[in-house]
Scaffold this active site. Structure first.
Site, PDB file in Angstrom:
ATOM      1  CD1 TRP A  48     -34.355 -36.490  98.043  1.00 13.32           C
ATOM      2  CD2 TRP A  48     -33.037 -35.149  96.836  1.00 13.32           C
ATOM      3  NE1 TRP A  48     -35.102 -35.983  97.005  1.00 13.32           N
ATOM      4  CE2 TRP A  48     -34.327 -35.168  96.247  1.00 13.32           C
ATOM      5  CE3 TRP A  48     -32.038 -34.378  96.252  1.00 13.32           C
ATOM      6  CZ2 TRP A  48     -34.624 -34.435  95.102  1.00 13.32           C
ATOM      7  CZ3 TRP A  48     -32.334 -33.652  95.122  1.00 13.32           C
ATOM      8  CH2 TRP A  48     -33.609 -33.686  94.563  1.00 13.32           C
ATOM      9  CG  HIS A  49     -28.817 -35.812  94.512  1.00 13.98           C
ATOM     10  ND1 HIS A  49     -28.399 -34.859  95.407  1.00 13.98           N
ATOM     11  CD2 HIS A  49     -29.359 -35.119  93.474  1.00 13.98           C
ATOM     12  CE1 HIS A  49     -28.671 -33.650  94.945  1.00 13.98           C
ATOM     13  NE2 HIS A  49     -29.257 -33.781  93.768  1.00 13.98           N
TER      14      HIS A  49
END
Length: 389
Positions: free
Chosen positions: A324-325
């Site tokens: 997600w980062h």
């Protein structure tokens, strides 16, 4: 304009929220006015980019259609395939935002805050599936307000619908609002201290000189060690400062947005750390990824050993949190690193409960905090990407 990125932004907020504060001190509701203010501030944030403005409008319409559509469907039906399809459709734009740039392709939904709006939308679909909102109406205005609540739209904290709606529809008394106002102003000033003083000084006076341009540290190894610790502290003050701004402004608007940080560097173990660091995101992944996976595997009985199921769940959770980062390798490794730490701590905790070789006292607590702090800092060193340069 970047939220909380300049004093001009705070000046605009002060001007626009003055009527909100006056109404609150008079014990009157400012719900409708705050909704209008959110629209105006969002226009300020996204107004300098035509693509960004169009993106957030289309994206919000898309997510609302999914939420309202599934809410209507769930009133008398409950098909797993439909539910999974709705969740996948809700996260699809976010996946495209992450994947398409790697393929050299443009994407439409690449605006500031796409992740946090997605989290809120997925949360509402899942809770509708659970029957928590089956009999509840979802007013269109409040739904849009929840998804696009401007204090938290870009980087959280992530609120929950039922808690948010309760605050929005409550008219606080004069005394209650005075308390909110005090807490909100206090949080905003803490944000200034963290972000514009501590984080600014740490970055500009120390971090930029490490490790590639270390003036006083001639050893590359020790320059990187210094970078690891300084970057970790900088990351906390920068992000905690932003969260303090978002929480403070929310309080001024009568919404008790949940805290995001609780002294994470005094955590006694890695699980304790994730109960203190970026708490709204950590709890979101725990509730809607880890717990869902464990419940599903337990129900299907494909793996009978509950510790194995839990460990797989941790790797799934932190792998998703890592990508997600970003899809760069250091983010993926950062996620897997924390999965290893969690699984390792679980094993040690079970072993210690049996053999009792690590007693609980103030000395072992201090050693535990020290060890955990160093593991955390190394994780942030991975996160920074500096390890792979």
């Amino acid at each position: 304009m970047i939220p909380y990125g300049s004093f001009i932004f705070f000046f605009l907020i002060g001007i626009f929220l003055l009527p909100t504060i006056i109404l609150g001190l008079l014990g009157k509701s400012s719900k409708i006015y705050n909704m209008l203010v959110s629209i105006v501030i969002l226009a300020v944030i996204f107004g300098n980019s035509k693509t960004g403005a169009i993106s957030i409008i289309l994206f919000t319409i898309f997510q609302i259609a999914l939420i309202k559509g599934y809410h209507y469907y769930r009133k008398d039906r409950n098909n797993t395939v439909v539910f999974c399809t709705m969740v996948l459709m809700a996260i699809l734009p976010l996946v495209l935002v992450k994947v398409l740039p790697l393929l050299g392709l443009n994407h439409l939904f690449g605006f500031l805050g796409v992740s946090y709006i997605t989290f809120k939308a997925v949360q509402m679909i899942i809770e509708t599936r659970d029957g928590l909102m089956k009999k509840q109406t979802l007013p269109m205005g409040e739904l849009i307000y929840f998804l696009l609540f401007f204090p938290t739209v870009s980087s959280g904290p992530i609120d929950r619908w039922k808690r948010f709606e309760k605050d929005v529809n409550k008219t606080f008394s004069k005394e209650e609002y005075k308390e909110l106002l005090y807490l909100g102003i206090n949080s905003i000033f803490r944000g200034f201290l963290y972000k514009f003083i501590f984080a600014f000084l740490i970055y500009n006076k120390i971090l930029v000189y490490l490790p590639d341009h270390a003036t006083y540290i001639h050893s590359p190894f020790w320059a990187n060690v210094a970078y690891m610790y300084v970057y970790s502290v900088y990351l906390f003050f920068d992000f905690a400062g932003y969260s303090a701004f978002a929480i403070g402004v929310s309080y001024l608007m009568g919404v008790k947005t949940p805290e995001n940080f609780n002294m994470p560097f005094i955590s006694k173990n890695i699980k304790d750390f994730w109960n203190r660091w970026h708490m709204s995101l950590s709890f979101w992944f725990r509730d809607y990824v880890y717990m869902r996976f464990v419940f599903w595997m337990t129900k299907k009985k494909w793996i009978k050993n509950r510790y194995t199921v839990s460990n797989i769940g941790y790797f799934l959770l932190f792998f998703i949190m890592g990508i997600w980062h970003g899809l760069e390798w250091h983010f993926v490794i950062y996620g897997l690193y924390h999965a290893v730490l969690i699984v390792g701590y679980d094993y040690f905790d079970r072993w210690n409960r049996k053999h009792k070789l690590w007693p609980k006292n103030k000395w072992t607590h201090g050693v535990s905090v020290f060890i955990t702090f160093n593991f955390i800092c190394f994780g942030f060193y991975i996160f920074s990407g500096q390890l792979f340069k």
